[in-house]
Write an enzyme that holds these catalytic residues in place. Sequence first.
Site, mmCIF file in Angstrom:
data_model
loop_
_atom_site.group_PDB
_atom_site.id
_atom_site.type_symbol
_atom_site.label_atom_id
_atom_site.label_comp_id
_atom_site.label_asym_id
_atom_site.label_seq_id
_atom_site.Cartn_x
_atom_site.Cartn_y
_atom_site.Cartn_z
ATOM 1 N N CYS A 88 -68.650 68.975 23.760
ATOM 2 C CA CYS A 88 -67.682 69.270 22.701
ATOM 3 C C CYS A 88 -67.994 68.291 21.577
ATOM 4 O O CYS A 88 -68.197 67.093 21.842
ATOM 5 C CB CYS A 88 -66.256 69.066 23.209
ATOM 6 N N THR A 89 -68.046 68.787 20.364
ATOM 7 C CA THR A 89 -68.527 67.939 19.265
ATOM 8 C C THR A 89 -67.502 66.880 18.846
ATOM 9 O O THR A 89 -67.809 66.035 18.015
ATOM 10 C CB THR A 89 -68.952 68.806 18.062
ATOM 11 N N HIS A 90 -66.314 66.919 19.431
ATOM 12 C CA HIS A 90 -65.358 65.830 19.201
ATOM 13 C C HIS A 90 -65.677 64.593 20.049
ATOM 14 O O HIS A 90 -65.334 63.485 19.685
ATOM 15 C CB HIS A 90 -63.939 66.270 19.589
ATOM 16 N N CYS A 150 -70.251 73.622 17.125
ATOM 17 C CA CYS A 150 -69.085 73.746 18.010
ATOM 18 C C CYS A 150 -69.582 74.344 19.316
ATOM 19 O O CYS A 150 -70.215 75.413 19.320
ATOM 20 C CB CYS A 150 -68.070 74.683 17.359
ATOM 21 N N ASN A 151 -69.335 73.653 20.406
ATOM 22 C CA ASN A 151 -69.770 74.179 21.707
ATOM 23 C C ASN A 151 -69.010 75.436 22.096
ATOM 24 O O ASN A 151 -69.581 76.340 22.712
ATOM 25 C CB ASN A 151 -69.569 73.114 22.782
ATOM 26 N N GLU A 170 -58.743 64.656 17.691
ATOM 27 C CA GLU A 170 -58.467 65.185 16.348
ATOM 28 C C GLU A 170 -57.187 64.554 15.800
ATOM 29 O O GLU A 170 -57.051 64.294 14.614
ATOM 30 C CB GLU A 170 -58.346 66.705 16.433
ATOM 31 N N ASP A 181 -67.503 74.322 12.413
ATOM 32 C CA ASP A 181 -66.813 73.990 13.662
ATOM 33 C C ASP A 181 -65.388 74.505 13.528
ATOM 34 O O ASP A 181 -64.967 74.941 12.444
ATOM 35 C CB ASP A 181 -66.817 72.461 13.876
ATOM 36 N N SER A 182 -64.639 74.416 14.621
ATOM 37 C CA SER A 182 -63.225 74.778 14.572
ATOM 38 C C SER A 182 -62.446 73.842 13.645
ATOM 39 O O SER A 182 -61.404 74.214 13.122
ATOM 40 C CB SER A 182 -62.633 74.679 15.975
ATOM 41 N N TYR A 214 -60.394 75.999 19.016
ATOM 42 C CA TYR A 214 -61.126 77.163 19.533
ATOM 43 C C TYR A 214 -61.179 77.145 21.065
ATOM 44 O O TYR A 214 -61.293 78.190 21.700
ATOM 45 C CB TYR A 214 -62.568 77.157 19.014
HETATM 46 N N1 DGL Z 1 -65.492 70.919 18.569
HETATM 47 C C1 DGL Z 1 -65.230 72.049 19.429
HETATM 48 C C2 DGL Z 1 -66.349 72.207 20.439
HETATM 49 O O1 DGL Z 1 -67.396 71.595 20.335
HETATM 50 C C3 DGL Z 1 -63.966 71.936 20.236
HETATM 51 C C4 DGL Z 1 -62.657 71.777 19.580
HETATM 52 C C5 DGL Z 1 -61.754 72.944 19.741
HETATM 53 O O2 DGL Z 1 -61.261 73.235 20.835
HETATM 54 O O3 DGL Z 1 -61.532 73.572 18.712
HETATM 55 O O4 DGL Z 1 -66.191 72.959 21.368
#
Ligand code: DGL
Length: 262
Positions: A182-184, A71-72, A150, A8-9, A40
């Site tokens: 988004c995985t967050h 990561c999406n 985050e 992931d990012s 990202y």
């Molecule tokens: N976890 C990332 C996703 O699922 C998003 C976080 C980022 O912007 O880096 O898109």
Amino acid sequence: MRPLGIFDSGIGGLTVARAVADRMTGSPLLYFGDTAHLPYGEKSPHLIRHYASRISHHLRDEGCRAIVVACNSASSNALESVRDAVGPDIPVVDVVEPVVAHLRDRWPGGHIGVIGTRATIESGLYQRLLTSAGLEVTARATPLLASAIEEGFHQGAVSEALLAAYLGDGIFDAVDALVLGCTHYPLIADQITAHLPPSVEVVDSPAIVAEAVAALLPAETGASPDPAHRFLVSDWTDSFAHGARRFFGDAIQLEASDLWKR
Ligand code: DGL
């Protein structure tokens, strides 16, 4: 045993890693969080592809037997680059297609909401795949959420204010289900649910992705009951090390990777 590579990012993809570790007990994980390049969601597709292919290449060279793009933003913009980087022998699982397949089966002809980063929503991938599957889609970018989570702002006033700003107009009140694209976002799933009518189901994407990984990979021989997972980050800081515990649990130890220094 060869590990499963997950990236992931940053540390948001640990929500997916947690679900994969629970579903694939005995399989070691090699996680890469590209904390040097977070977020990202605000990067161009070109740059996301560059980061994702280099990391995937590295995970392949480390002996990973499969890659999970947790990561999406990368799944929506860089999946082909990841597949090209690892070649045909290493299976790649992303976080968008398995969720779309689940939605198509669970709500045929239904109306689906999606929230995600700017890079994810502007790629239009969810919209295209869901529309092709015969579903109606309402999508909105919620760009500040991942950075706030985050940073440790979740289940409190900051995330509450952001959710009021992003969801307060009732944009998703008529959907059948909302995808946390988004995985967050699973870290604030309860707060998001509280901003929606009870008729809207919030989709548990990490569990769906973990099922897709299990379906793709053959059962392990020699699986250990307590496999040694490794968690690399491309820029190690105290705050990431602290934050990682929220996403994965107390046992996690982040290691610094020198991938971008070579
Ligand atoms: N976890 C990332 C996703 O699922 C998003 C976080 C980022 O912007 O880096 O898109």
